[in-house]
Design a protein around this motif. Sequence first.
Motif, mmCIF file in Angstrom:
data_model
loop_
_atom_site.group_PDB
_atom_site.id
_atom_site.type_symbol
_atom_site.label_atom_id
_atom_site.label_comp_id
_atom_site.label_asym_id
_atom_site.label_seq_id
_atom_site.Cartn_x
_atom_site.Cartn_y
_atom_site.Cartn_z
ATOM 1 N N GLU A 402 0.833 -1.199 0.000
ATOM 2 C CA GLU A 402 0.000 0.000 0.000
ATOM 3 C C GLU A 402 0.866 1.247 0.000
ATOM 4 O O GLU A 402 1.951 1.264 0.595
ATOM 5 N N ALA A 403 0.362 2.283 -0.676
ATOM 6 C CA ALA A 403 0.950 3.618 -0.581
ATOM 7 C C ALA A 403 -0.006 4.465 0.249
ATOM 8 O O ALA A 403 -1.174 4.612 -0.108
ATOM 9 N N LEU A 404 0.475 4.979 1.367
ATOM 10 C CA LEU A 404 -0.345 5.734 2.312
ATOM 11 C C LEU A 404 0.147 7.167 2.414
ATOM 12 O O LEU A 404 1.349 7.408 2.523
ATOM 13 N N GLU A 405 -0.785 8.099 2.388
ATOM 14 C CA GLU A 405 -0.433 9.508 2.565
ATOM 15 C C GLU A 405 -0.886 9.951 3.957
ATOM 16 O O GLU A 405 -2.060 9.829 4.307
ATOM 17 N N PHE A 406 0.068 10.440 4.764
ATOM 18 C CA PHE A 406 -0.198 10.893 6.126
ATOM 19 C C PHE A 406 0.001 12.405 6.227
ATOM 20 O O PHE A 406 0.789 12.983 5.478
ATOM 21 N N ARG A 407 -0.682 13.012 7.168
ATOM 22 C CA ARG A 407 -0.353 14.388 7.525
ATOM 23 C C ARG A 407 0.386 14.361 8.859
ATOM 24 O O ARG A 407 0.082 13.550 9.742
ATOM 25 N N VAL A 408 1.364 15.232 9.009
ATOM 26 C CA VAL A 408 2.199 15.258 10.211
ATOM 27 C C VAL A 408 1.523 16.114 11.263
ATOM 28 O O VAL A 408 1.252 17.296 11.052
ATOM 29 N N ARG A 409 1.249 15.496 12.415
ATOM 30 C CA ARG A 409 0.545 16.178 13.507
ATOM 31 C C ARG A 409 1.505 16.487 14.653
ATOM 32 O O ARG A 409 2.663 16.049 14.669
ATOM 33 N N ASP A 410 0.981 17.204 15.636
ATOM 34 C CA ASP A 410 1.795 17.553 16.807
ATOM 35 C C ASP A 410 2.319 16.300 17.512
ATOM 36 O O ASP A 410 3.437 16.291 18.032
ATOM 37 N N GLU A 411 1.492 15.265 17.546
ATOM 38 C CA GLU A 411 1.892 14.047 18.258
ATOM 39 C C GLU A 411 2.959 13.243 17.521
ATOM 40 O O GLU A 411 3.412 12.209 18.018
ATOM 41 N N ASN A 412 3.360 13.700 16.337
ATOM 42 C CA ASN A 412 4.412 13.010 15.585
ATOM 43 C C ASN A 412 5.779 13.656 15.770
ATOM 44 O O ASN A 412 6.661 13.535 14.918
ATOM 45 N N LYS A 413 5.970 14.330 16.908
ATOM 46 C CA LYS A 413 7.220 15.062 17.139
ATOM 47 C C LYS A 413 8.451 14.158 17.135
ATOM 48 O O LYS A 413 9.563 14.603 16.844
ATOM 49 N N ALA A 414 8.259 12.871 17.459
ATOM 50 C CA ALA A 414 9.400 11.950 17.465
ATOM 51 C C ALA A 414 9.993 11.766 16.078
ATOM 52 O O ALA A 414 11.113 11.269 15.939
ATOM 53 N N LEU A 435 5.452 16.092 0.928
ATOM 54 C CA LEU A 435 4.740 17.199 0.288
ATOM 55 C C LEU A 435 4.791 18.389 1.228
ATOM 56 O O LEU A 435 4.282 18.326 2.347
ATOM 57 N N ARG A 436 5.395 19.490 0.750
ATOM 58 C CA ARG A 436 5.625 20.638 1.621
ATOM 59 C C ARG A 436 5.436 21.947 0.848
ATOM 60 O O ARG A 436 6.099 22.171 -0.165
ATOM 61 N N ASP A 447 17.313 14.482 4.370
ATOM 62 C CA ASP A 447 16.051 15.217 4.448
ATOM 63 C C ASP A 447 15.351 14.938 5.778
ATOM 64 O O ASP A 447 15.588 13.906 6.422
ATOM 65 N N THR A 448 14.485 15.855 6.172
ATOM 66 C CA THR A 448 13.753 15.717 7.441
ATOM 67 C C THR A 448 12.255 15.881 7.204
ATOM 68 O O THR A 448 11.830 16.489 6.222
ATOM 69 N N ILE A 449 11.482 15.338 8.128
ATOM 70 C CA ILE A 449 10.035 15.548 8.160
ATOM 71 C C ILE A 449 9.766 16.720 9.092
ATOM 72 O O ILE A 449 10.347 16.809 10.176
ATOM 73 N N GLU A 450 8.869 17.628 8.684
ATOM 74 C CA GLU A 450 8.559 18.804 9.489
ATOM 75 C C GLU A 450 7.054 18.906 9.725
ATOM 76 O O GLU A 450 6.252 18.328 8.997
ATOM 77 N N GLN A 451 6.696 19.659 10.777
ATOM 78 C CA GLN A 451 5.289 19.903 11.062
ATOM 79 C C GLN A 451 4.620 20.546 9.848
ATOM 80 O O GLN A 451 5.183 21.415 9.189
ATOM 81 N N GLY A 452 3.394 20.110 9.546
ATOM 82 C CA GLY A 452 2.662 20.642 8.411
ATOM 83 C C GLY A 452 2.880 19.877 7.126
ATOM 84 O O GLY A 452 2.172 20.099 6.142
ATOM 85 N N ASP A 453 3.882 18.981 7.099
ATOM 86 C CA ASP A 453 4.133 18.173 5.902
ATOM 87 C C ASP A 453 3.037 17.126 5.714
ATOM 88 O O ASP A 453 2.337 16.747 6.651
ATOM 89 N N ARG A 454 2.918 16.681 4.495
ATOM 90 C CA ARG A 454 2.231 15.430 4.198
ATOM 91 C C ARG A 454 3.291 14.486 3.649
ATOM 92 O O ARG A 454 4.101 14.888 2.812
#
Length: 472
Positions: A402-414, A435-436, A447-454
């Motif tokens: 599966e290919a899943l698209e997530f949105r990054v939330r506050d609880e994903n700070k780790a 997606l930014r 590269d890094t994942i940041e708040q607000g990313d998908r």
Amino acid sequence: MTGGNGGYSDPADLFERGAERVKILVIGTGKVGSLLIEQLAQEGHEIVAIDNNEKKVADIQNELDVLCLVGNAIDRAVLSEAGVSAADLVIAATDSDEVNMLCCLLSRKLGAPHTIARVRKHELADEIGMFSEDMGLSMTINPERYAAQEIFRLLRFTGLTSVETFGHGLFEMIEFCLTDDGPATSMTLRDLAVKGRSNALICAIKRDGKTIIPDGSATLMKGDIVCFAAKPKDAEQFLHMCGIKSRMPKHVIIIGAGRITYYLIRMMRRIGMTPVVIEKDEAKAEAFNQESPDVLVINADGTNRDTLDEEGLDTTDAFVTLTGTDEVNLLMGMYAHREGVAKVVTKSKSNMLDLIDSTRTGSIVCPRDIVSDRVISYVRAMESAGGSNVETVYRIAGGTAEALEFRVRDENKALTGIPLKDLRIRDGVLLCAILRNGAVVIPRGNDTIEQGDRVVIVTTLKQLTDLSMILK
């Protein structure tokens, strides 16, 4: 349950009180409805099904662990008995577009917050946007239009088996069969990115019936089914490296003059493609010719070798078989492939895919599976509002990943602000796009994942409902 209130003191009690699962009422247990019931039940949702055909209801009850009700869903009493007021979503998938829209309208009036109607007639589908809000429709599904869109994308490259777009077209996830040795098979994926200057990310490899999520040390082999993510321009470059050229076909033969053909021809004509449609049924051929008078429609048996020879099968650029019989479609696709047609597209059911060799039939499009993916994506977006943060989901590699698209939330700070190479990501999971701010990043180690990313991940694991679950 087959009528009556089944011993429930309150109709809404058909759905378990306080359950976290999405409560879904499915109206119609035909081909599309039954598949949706099966797939949504596998996703763990609470399902109640309605159909006025007792045999279909009995079959569903025997095969799946869902509650069923025999009755006419445009009857307010039947909807109430089915617990519509407690449903989170109502899906109307009967054979009648008008009944589906009316069922959704009644369901909204009776308290259902989300409704989805199957609308197939192009007269209604073309105008549905004008009155969908007035009717309380959250979404409409049109299997034939979805299939036509998929076929149109597949015609772009001769060797593709599947194309999905993410981020409103910012990047594509493409699946193809690697038929030749070349630059792509001579290097590891890590070297391919550096030495081969490829910006494509290999997400999944299906080999010898098994699907793997590769790391940088993996290599591609001739015969692999390869799924990769890239921006459209980079996708074309990678496909050329793999020996697959971009060329929209000019001469296309289509077997069958049904709804999919109607939608497909409308798309093809916009870019100057000139299809020939062969339809065995005289009445259907005549009706299609009246709807599309500038398209050559031939009333003949498209399974007849002489007919195909007369219409130039040996010189055609693409062959699309869309009859109402999947077995005929597959046999005709195999014949066209054997005769050397560069691009063959076949309509079939997904449950037949394990019985055939896809390298001998070309690309296979499953309208019901496309609908299922769209609906599951919508349901997961509903879950997102209640805890899950999956935005969309697509099945790839023949449904084995599966290919899943997530949105990054506050609880994903780790996960945020840390180079991807330093994250301990679970086996069977690959982060394939970020997606930014309206742009797409095909990620590398720094590269890094940041708040607000998908973010889009590919995985062979099941039930990933939150982005944090990708960590070990």
